[in-house]
Design an enzyme around this catalytic site. Structure first.
Site, PDB file in Angstrom:
ATOM      1  N   PRO A  16       0.806  -1.224   0.000  1.00 53.84           N
ATOM      2  CA  PRO A  16       0.000   0.000   0.000  1.00 53.84           C
ATOM      3  C   PRO A  16       0.838   1.273   0.000  1.00 53.84           C
ATOM      4  O   PRO A  16       1.886   1.339   0.621  1.00 53.84           O
ATOM      5  CB  PRO A  16      -0.806  -0.110   1.311  1.00 53.84           C
ATOM      6  CG  PRO A  16      -0.093  -1.120   2.134  1.00 53.84           C
ATOM      7  CD  PRO A  16       0.557  -2.058   1.171  1.00 53.84           C
ATOM      8  N   ASN A  17       0.311   2.229  -0.726  1.00 50.81           N
ATOM      9  CA  ASN A  17       0.854   3.597  -0.831  1.00 50.81           C
ATOM     10  C   ASN A  17       2.121   3.697  -1.668  1.00 50.81           C
ATOM     11  O   ASN A  17       2.592   4.799  -1.944  1.00 50.81           O
ATOM     12  CB  ASN A  17       1.084   4.217   0.569  1.00 50.81           C
ATOM     13  CG  ASN A  17      -0.204   4.325   1.344  1.00 50.81           C
ATOM     14  OD1 ASN A  17      -1.165   4.897   0.838  1.00 50.81           O
ATOM     15  ND2 ASN A  17      -0.263   3.770   2.540  1.00 50.81           N
ATOM     16  N   ARG A  24       4.964  11.021  -2.423  1.00 53.52           N
ATOM     17  CA  ARG A  24       4.803  10.652  -1.023  1.00 53.52           C
ATOM     18  C   ARG A  24       6.095  10.884  -0.236  1.00 53.52           C
ATOM     19  O   ARG A  24       7.094  10.206  -0.474  1.00 53.52           O
ATOM     20  CB  ARG A  24       4.455   9.159  -0.970  1.00 53.52           C
ATOM     21  CG  ARG A  24       4.301   8.605   0.403  1.00 53.52           C
ATOM     22  CD  ARG A  24       4.211   7.099   0.378  1.00 53.52           C
ATOM     23  NE  ARG A  24       4.056   6.604   1.726  1.00 53.52           N
ATOM     24  CZ  ARG A  24       4.294   5.357   2.077  1.00 53.52           C
ATOM     25  NH1 ARG A  24       4.672   4.468   1.178  1.00 53.52           N
ATOM     26  NH2 ARG A  24       4.141   4.997   3.329  1.00 53.52           N
ATOM     27  N   TYR A  29      11.268   8.799   1.060  1.00 52.78           N
ATOM     28  CA  TYR A  29      11.193   7.726   0.058  1.00 52.78           C
ATOM     29  C   TYR A  29      11.847   8.072  -1.281  1.00 52.78           C
ATOM     30  O   TYR A  29      11.910   7.217  -2.171  1.00 52.78           O
ATOM     31  CB  TYR A  29       9.722   7.336  -0.159  1.00 52.78           C
ATOM     32  CG  TYR A  29       9.076   6.792   1.098  1.00 52.78           C
ATOM     33  CD1 TYR A  29       9.540   5.615   1.679  1.00 52.78           C
ATOM     34  CD2 TYR A  29       8.020   7.450   1.720  1.00 52.78           C
ATOM     35  CE1 TYR A  29       8.964   5.111   2.835  1.00 52.78           C
ATOM     36  CE2 TYR A  29       7.435   6.954   2.877  1.00 52.78           C
ATOM     37  CZ  TYR A  29       7.915   5.785   3.432  1.00 52.78           C
ATOM     38  OH  TYR A  29       7.340   5.291   4.584  1.00 52.78           O
ATOM     39  N   ASN A  80       8.207  -5.502  -1.159  1.00 53.40           N
ATOM     40  CA  ASN A  80       8.122  -4.347  -0.278  1.00 53.40           C
ATOM     41  C   ASN A  80       6.647  -4.247   0.094  1.00 53.40           C
ATOM     42  O   ASN A  80       5.835  -3.734  -0.686  1.00 53.40           O
ATOM     43  CB  ASN A  80       8.601  -3.070  -0.961  1.00 53.40           C
ATOM     44  CG  ASN A  80       8.537  -1.878  -0.026  1.00 53.40           C
ATOM     45  OD1 ASN A  80       7.999  -1.967   1.085  1.00 53.40           O
ATOM     46  ND2 ASN A  80       9.069  -0.757  -0.473  1.00 53.40           N
ATOM     47  N   ALA A  83       3.333  -0.769   4.713  1.00 49.15           N
ATOM     48  CA  ALA A  83       2.917  -0.839   6.122  1.00 49.15           C
ATOM     49  C   ALA A  83       2.484  -2.243   6.539  1.00 49.15           C
ATOM     50  O   ALA A  83       2.556  -2.586   7.728  1.00 49.15           O
ATOM     51  CB  ALA A  83       1.792   0.158   6.367  1.00 49.15           C
ATOM     52  N   HIS A  86       4.580  -4.538   8.874  1.00 48.58           N
ATOM     53  CA  HIS A  86       4.586  -4.440  10.336  1.00 48.58           C
ATOM     54  C   HIS A  86       3.313  -4.993  10.967  1.00 48.58           C
ATOM     55  O   HIS A  86       3.187  -4.996  12.194  1.00 48.58           O
ATOM     56  CB  HIS A  86       4.747  -2.967  10.749  1.00 48.58           C
ATOM     57  CG  HIS A  86       5.754  -2.231   9.929  1.00 48.58           C
ATOM     58  ND1 HIS A  86       7.097  -2.575   9.921  1.00 48.58           N
ATOM     59  CD2 HIS A  86       5.642  -1.188   9.046  1.00 48.58           C
ATOM     60  CE1 HIS A  86       7.755  -1.757   9.095  1.00 48.58           C
ATOM     61  NE2 HIS A  86       6.883  -0.920   8.556  1.00 48.58           N
ATOM     62  N   ASP A  93       2.013 -15.712   6.457  1.00 46.39           N
ATOM     63  CA  ASP A  93       1.547 -17.087   6.217  1.00 46.39           C
ATOM     64  C   ASP A  93       1.624 -17.444   4.736  1.00 46.39           C
ATOM     65  O   ASP A  93       2.023 -18.555   4.372  1.00 46.39           O
ATOM     66  CB  ASP A  93       0.110 -17.260   6.721  1.00 46.39           C
ATOM     67  CG  ASP A  93       0.016 -17.330   8.238  1.00 46.39           C
ATOM     68  OD1 ASP A  93       1.069 -17.454   8.904  1.00 46.39           O
ATOM     69  OD2 ASP A  93      -1.120 -17.261   8.752  1.00 46.39           O
ATOM     70  N   GLU A 104      13.181  -9.211   1.005  1.00 48.46           N
ATOM     71  CA  GLU A 104      12.393  -8.097   1.563  1.00 48.46           C
ATOM     72  C   GLU A 104      13.142  -6.803   1.288  1.00 48.46           C
ATOM     73  O   GLU A 104      14.344  -6.706   1.559  1.00 48.46           O
ATOM     74  CB  GLU A 104      12.228  -8.308   3.076  1.00 48.46           C
ATOM     75  CG  GLU A 104      11.506  -7.169   3.768  1.00 48.46           C
ATOM     76  CD  GLU A 104      11.405  -7.380   5.287  1.00 48.46           C
ATOM     77  OE1 GLU A 104      11.930  -8.404   5.796  1.00 48.46           O
ATOM     78  OE2 GLU A 104      10.813  -6.516   5.949  1.00 48.46           O
ATOM     79  N   HIS A 106      12.955  -2.443   1.621  1.00 50.87           N
ATOM     80  CA  HIS A 106      12.343  -1.182   2.053  1.00 50.87           C
ATOM     81  C   HIS A 106      13.195  -0.031   1.553  1.00 50.87           C
ATOM     82  O   HIS A 106      14.428  -0.063   1.681  1.00 50.87           O
ATOM     83  CB  HIS A 106      12.215  -1.109   3.580  1.00 50.87           C
ATOM     84  CG  HIS A 106      11.350  -2.193   4.113  1.00 50.87           C
ATOM     85  ND1 HIS A 106       9.987  -2.166   3.995  1.00 50.87           N
ATOM     86  CD2 HIS A 106      11.665  -3.368   4.695  1.00 50.87           C
ATOM     87  CE1 HIS A 106       9.480  -3.270   4.506  1.00 50.87           C
ATOM     88  NE2 HIS A 106      10.479  -4.023   4.929  1.00 50.87           N
ATOM     89  N   LEU A 107      12.536   0.976   1.010  1.00 51.22           N
ATOM     90  CA  LEU A 107      13.259   2.152   0.536  1.00 51.22           C
ATOM     91  C   LEU A 107      13.964   2.854   1.691  1.00 51.22           C
ATOM     92  O   LEU A 107      15.121   3.254   1.581  1.00 51.22           O
ATOM     93  CB  LEU A 107      12.270   3.118  -0.121  1.00 51.22           C
ATOM     94  CG  LEU A 107      11.576   2.576  -1.375  1.00 51.22           C
ATOM     95  CD1 LEU A 107      10.152   3.067  -1.446  1.00 51.22           C
ATOM     96  CD2 LEU A 107      12.352   2.943  -2.608  1.00 51.22           C
ATOM     97  N   SER A 108      13.245   3.021   2.787  1.00 52.45           N
ATOM     98  CA  SER A 108      13.800   3.695   3.960  1.00 52.45           C
ATOM     99  C   SER A 108      14.431   2.665   4.897  1.00 52.45           C
ATOM    100  O   SER A 108      14.145   1.466   4.800  1.00 52.45           O
ATOM    101  CB  SER A 108      12.691   4.458   4.694  1.00 52.45           C
ATOM    102  OG  SER A 108      11.713   3.540   5.191  1.00 52.45           O
ATOM    103  N   ARG A 113      13.638   4.551  12.098  1.00 52.83           N
ATOM    104  CA  ARG A 113      12.390   5.324  12.089  1.00 52.83           C
ATOM    105  C   ARG A 113      11.583   4.988  13.368  1.00 52.83           C
ATOM    106  O   ARG A 113      12.143   4.528  14.351  1.00 52.83           O
ATOM    107  CB  ARG A 113      11.630   5.030  10.800  1.00 52.83           C
ATOM    108  CG  ARG A 113      12.442   5.447   9.555  1.00 52.83           C
ATOM    109  CD  ARG A 113      11.658   5.269   8.288  1.00 52.83           C
ATOM    110  NE  ARG A 113      10.451   6.095   8.285  1.00 52.83           N
ATOM    111  CZ  ARG A 113       9.433   5.906   7.445  1.00 52.83           C
ATOM    112  NH1 ARG A 113       9.493   4.924   6.545  1.00 52.83           N
ATOM    113  NH2 ARG A 113       8.369   6.683   7.499  1.00 52.83           N
ATOM    114  N   ARG A 117       7.888   0.603  13.262  1.00 53.12           N
ATOM    115  CA  ARG A 117       8.409   0.093  11.987  1.00 53.12           C
ATOM    116  C   ARG A 117       9.591  -0.851  12.190  1.00 53.12           C
ATOM    117  O   ARG A 117      10.116  -1.407  11.225  1.00 53.12           O
ATOM    118  CB  ARG A 117       8.849   1.255  11.080  1.00 53.12           C
ATOM    119  CG  ARG A 117       7.719   2.159  10.663  1.00 53.12           C
ATOM    120  CD  ARG A 117       8.194   3.204   9.657  1.00 53.12           C
ATOM    121  NE  ARG A 117       7.318   4.352   9.683  1.00 53.12           N
ATOM    122  CZ  ARG A 117       6.197   4.477   8.953  1.00 53.12           C
ATOM    123  NH1 ARG A 117       5.830   3.514   8.124  1.00 53.12           N
ATOM    124  NH2 ARG A 117       5.449   5.559   9.050  1.00 53.12           N
TER     125      ARG A 117
END
Ligand code: DQA
Length: 148
Positions: A16-17, A24, A29, A80, A83, A86, A93, A104, A106-108, A113, A117
């Protein structure tokens, strides 16, 4: 089907997002859009003769369904989950169903943070984790898969 160097099938999933990248919180990001990232990943895969599927969804269940389908159709998954990283036991599953490597991304750097997170449900099932390198993290993930 066994993995072959000639035609590796890679699924990159975005949660999402992430469709809002570019607009954003660019200070967190970066300014690359998701289409920019898709194009860079496509270029990497094209150069190696790999088949890439690059998808984004704002819906947890849709991501779960795509992961389930990947069990029979992909040789590697890069995710990625935004949210949902978390919060989502459902995505964890589903990832447990996979037989292939999972990376996995993540940009950040989620570890520097907010505390909420710092925990990832996905890390426990991931082959590798890449955080904090912005859009380059996706290319690092593909490079890691190529290295084996
Ligand atoms: C993110 C980090 C998550 O905490 C956040 O919810 C995102 C993006 C990242 O790429 O840095 O949506 O996954």
């Amino acid at each position: 089907m066994p993995q072959t160097a000639a035609k590796k099938r890679v699924l990159i999933l975005n949660g999402p997002n992430l469709n809002m990248l570019g607009k954003r919180e660019p200070e967190i990001y970066g300014r690359d859009t998701l289409d920019d990232i898709r194009a860079a990943c496509q270029g990497f895969c094209d150069a190696r003769g790999w088949a890439l599927e690059f998808r984004q969804s704002n819906h947890e269940g849709e991501l779960v369904t795509w992961i389930q389908e990947a069990r029979e159709t992909q040789d590697a998954v890069i995710i990625n989950a935004g949210a949902y990283t978390h919060t989502s036991v459902a995505i964890l599953d589903a990832l447990h169903l996979l037989k292939c490597p999972i990376v996995e991304v993540h940009l950040s750097n989620i570890h520097r943070r907010e505390a909420f997170r710092h925990h990832s449900y996905i890390s426990s099932v991931a082959t590798g984790v890449i955080v904090g390198f912005g859009a380059t993290g996706y290319i690092l993930a593909l490079t890691g898969l190529e290295a084996g």
